[in-house]
Scaffold this motif. Sequence first.
Motif, mmCIF file in Angstrom:
data_model
loop_
_atom_site.group_PDB
_atom_site.id
_atom_site.type_symbol
_atom_site.label_atom_id
_atom_site.label_comp_id
_atom_site.label_asym_id
_atom_site.label_seq_id
_atom_site.Cartn_x
_atom_site.Cartn_y
_atom_site.Cartn_z
ATOM 1 N N LYS A 37 40.534 35.719 43.985
ATOM 2 C CA LYS A 37 39.452 35.047 43.277
ATOM 3 C C LYS A 37 38.696 36.069 42.426
ATOM 4 C CE LYS A 37 38.816 31.331 46.640
ATOM 5 N NZ LYS A 37 40.212 31.098 46.559
ATOM 6 N N ALA A 38 38.357 35.666 41.206
ATOM 7 C CA ALA A 38 37.611 36.536 40.304
ATOM 8 C C ALA A 38 36.206 36.747 40.837
ATOM 9 C CB ALA A 38 37.560 35.933 38.913
ATOM 10 N N VAL A 39 35.735 38.004 40.809
ATOM 11 C CA VAL A 39 34.386 38.326 41.289
ATOM 12 C C VAL A 39 33.579 39.114 40.256
ATOM 13 C CG1 VAL A 39 34.997 38.204 43.741
ATOM 14 C CG2 VAL A 39 35.203 40.393 42.522
ATOM 15 N N SER A 40 34.059 39.154 39.021
ATOM 16 C CA SER A 40 33.318 39.846 37.967
ATOM 17 C C SER A 40 33.568 39.131 36.649
ATOM 18 C CB SER A 40 33.768 41.312 37.846
ATOM 19 O OG SER A 40 35.017 41.400 37.178
ATOM 20 N N ASP A 41 32.786 39.506 35.667
ATOM 21 C CA ASP A 41 33.079 39.084 34.302
ATOM 22 C C ASP A 41 34.204 39.982 33.790
ATOM 23 O OD1 ASP A 41 31.020 37.181 34.238
ATOM 24 O OD2 ASP A 41 29.550 38.689 33.598
ATOM 25 N N VAL A 42 34.796 39.586 32.695
ATOM 26 C CA VAL A 42 35.816 40.421 32.058
ATOM 27 C C VAL A 42 35.131 41.653 31.481
ATOM 28 C CG1 VAL A 42 37.532 40.519 30.196
ATOM 29 C CG2 VAL A 42 37.272 38.422 31.545
ATOM 30 N N TYR A 43 35.749 42.808 31.686
ATOM 31 C CA TYR A 43 35.211 44.063 31.167
ATOM 32 C C TYR A 43 36.365 44.880 30.590
ATOM 33 C CZ TYR A 43 37.016 45.795 35.645
ATOM 34 O OH TYR A 43 37.830 46.088 36.710
ATOM 35 N N LEU A 44 36.008 45.840 29.752
ATOM 36 C CA LEU A 44 37.025 46.708 29.160
ATOM 37 C C LEU A 44 37.201 47.956 30.005
ATOM 38 C CD1 LEU A 44 36.359 46.635 25.305
ATOM 39 C CD2 LEU A 44 38.167 45.479 26.592
ATOM 40 N N GLU A 45 38.438 48.235 30.353
ATOM 41 C CA GLU A 45 38.782 49.500 31.008
ATOM 42 C C GLU A 45 39.887 50.111 30.172
ATOM 43 O OE1 GLU A 45 40.904 50.820 35.097
ATOM 44 O OE2 GLU A 45 39.109 49.583 35.329
ATOM 45 N N ASP A 46 39.624 51.282 29.610
ATOM 46 C CA ASP A 46 40.567 51.930 28.691
ATOM 47 C C ASP A 46 40.974 50.981 27.563
ATOM 48 O OD1 ASP A 46 40.651 54.396 30.187
ATOM 49 O OD2 ASP A 46 41.853 53.317 31.670
ATOM 50 N N ASN A 47 39.991 50.228 27.067
ATOM 51 C CA ASN A 47 40.165 49.284 25.955
ATOM 52 C C ASN A 47 41.057 48.086 26.279
ATOM 53 O OD1 ASN A 47 38.430 49.887 23.939
ATOM 54 N ND2 ASN A 47 39.839 51.203 22.804
ATOM 55 N N ILE A 48 41.301 47.825 27.548
ATOM 56 C CA ILE A 48 42.105 46.675 27.969
ATOM 57 C C ILE A 48 41.210 45.765 28.816
ATOM 58 C CG2 ILE A 48 44.102 45.941 29.340
ATOM 59 C CD1 ILE A 48 45.403 48.644 28.629
ATOM 60 N N PRO A 49 41.144 44.449 28.487
ATOM 61 C CA PRO A 49 40.313 43.529 29.270
ATOM 62 C C PRO A 49 40.798 43.419 30.724
ATOM 63 C CG PRO A 49 40.936 42.530 27.169
ATOM 64 C CD PRO A 49 41.756 43.784 27.328
ATOM 65 N N HIS A 50 39.886 43.656 31.656
ATOM 66 C CA HIS A 50 40.166 43.587 33.093
ATOM 67 C C HIS A 50 39.173 42.644 33.765
ATOM 68 C CE1 HIS A 50 42.532 47.225 32.469
ATOM 69 N NE2 HIS A 50 42.931 47.168 33.732
ATOM 70 N N ILE A 51 39.505 42.253 34.985
ATOM 71 C CA ILE A 51 38.603 41.453 35.816
ATOM 72 C C ILE A 51 38.794 41.896 37.265
ATOM 73 C CG2 ILE A 51 40.254 39.543 36.101
ATOM 74 C CD1 ILE A 51 37.659 37.719 35.794
ATOM 75 N N ASP A 52 37.686 42.023 38.002
ATOM 76 C CA ASP A 52 37.776 42.363 39.432
ATOM 77 C C ASP A 52 38.085 41.098 40.206
ATOM 78 O OD1 ASP A 52 37.186 45.034 38.981
ATOM 79 O OD2 ASP A 52 35.042 44.778 39.358
ATOM 80 N N MET A 53 39.007 41.233 41.158
ATOM 81 C CA MET A 53 39.425 40.091 41.966
ATOM 82 C C MET A 53 39.512 40.517 43.421
ATOM 83 S SD MET A 53 42.338 38.398 39.491
ATOM 84 C CE MET A 53 42.046 36.703 40.017
#
Length: 152
Positions: free
Chosen positions: A130-146
Amino acid sequence: MMQQPELIIKNTTELTPSELLTIMQERTKVFVVEQNCAYQEIDDADFNAKHVYLKSENHLLAYTRIIADNDDNYVRFGRVLVPIAYRKNSYGRQIVSATIAEINRLYPDKMIKIGAQNYLRQFYESFGFKAVSDVYLEDNIPHIDMILDGGH
């Protein structure tokens, strides 16, 4: 035709030099070259990581690494990859399933936390993450914490 894939799970210190170089080579190919992302791909977490991979003959088919932090209630895994030549064979699903099973075996009371590339969100949701964060950029790639709650 390749033989049935073999699942291998080893700590960094148990890897042979050839295994370690193959893993590092594939990780660099996917995460630095293919994704055009200059960053420190091989990092301090590798010293104490547990490496989970599928191989057939001398071919690495899929890979992940498990990182157990002592400072929280989570175990992490990442660097999930399937080399281009072996994609579309469900090796990604196999390696993630095997990784979750290994984490649940070793750390039955801990939740699993990942920083997933956002385009793979539905893939990880299919395992119960389950997603637990908003989308964020890590090394210019969109990520999400799950998070996956320990397979419960």
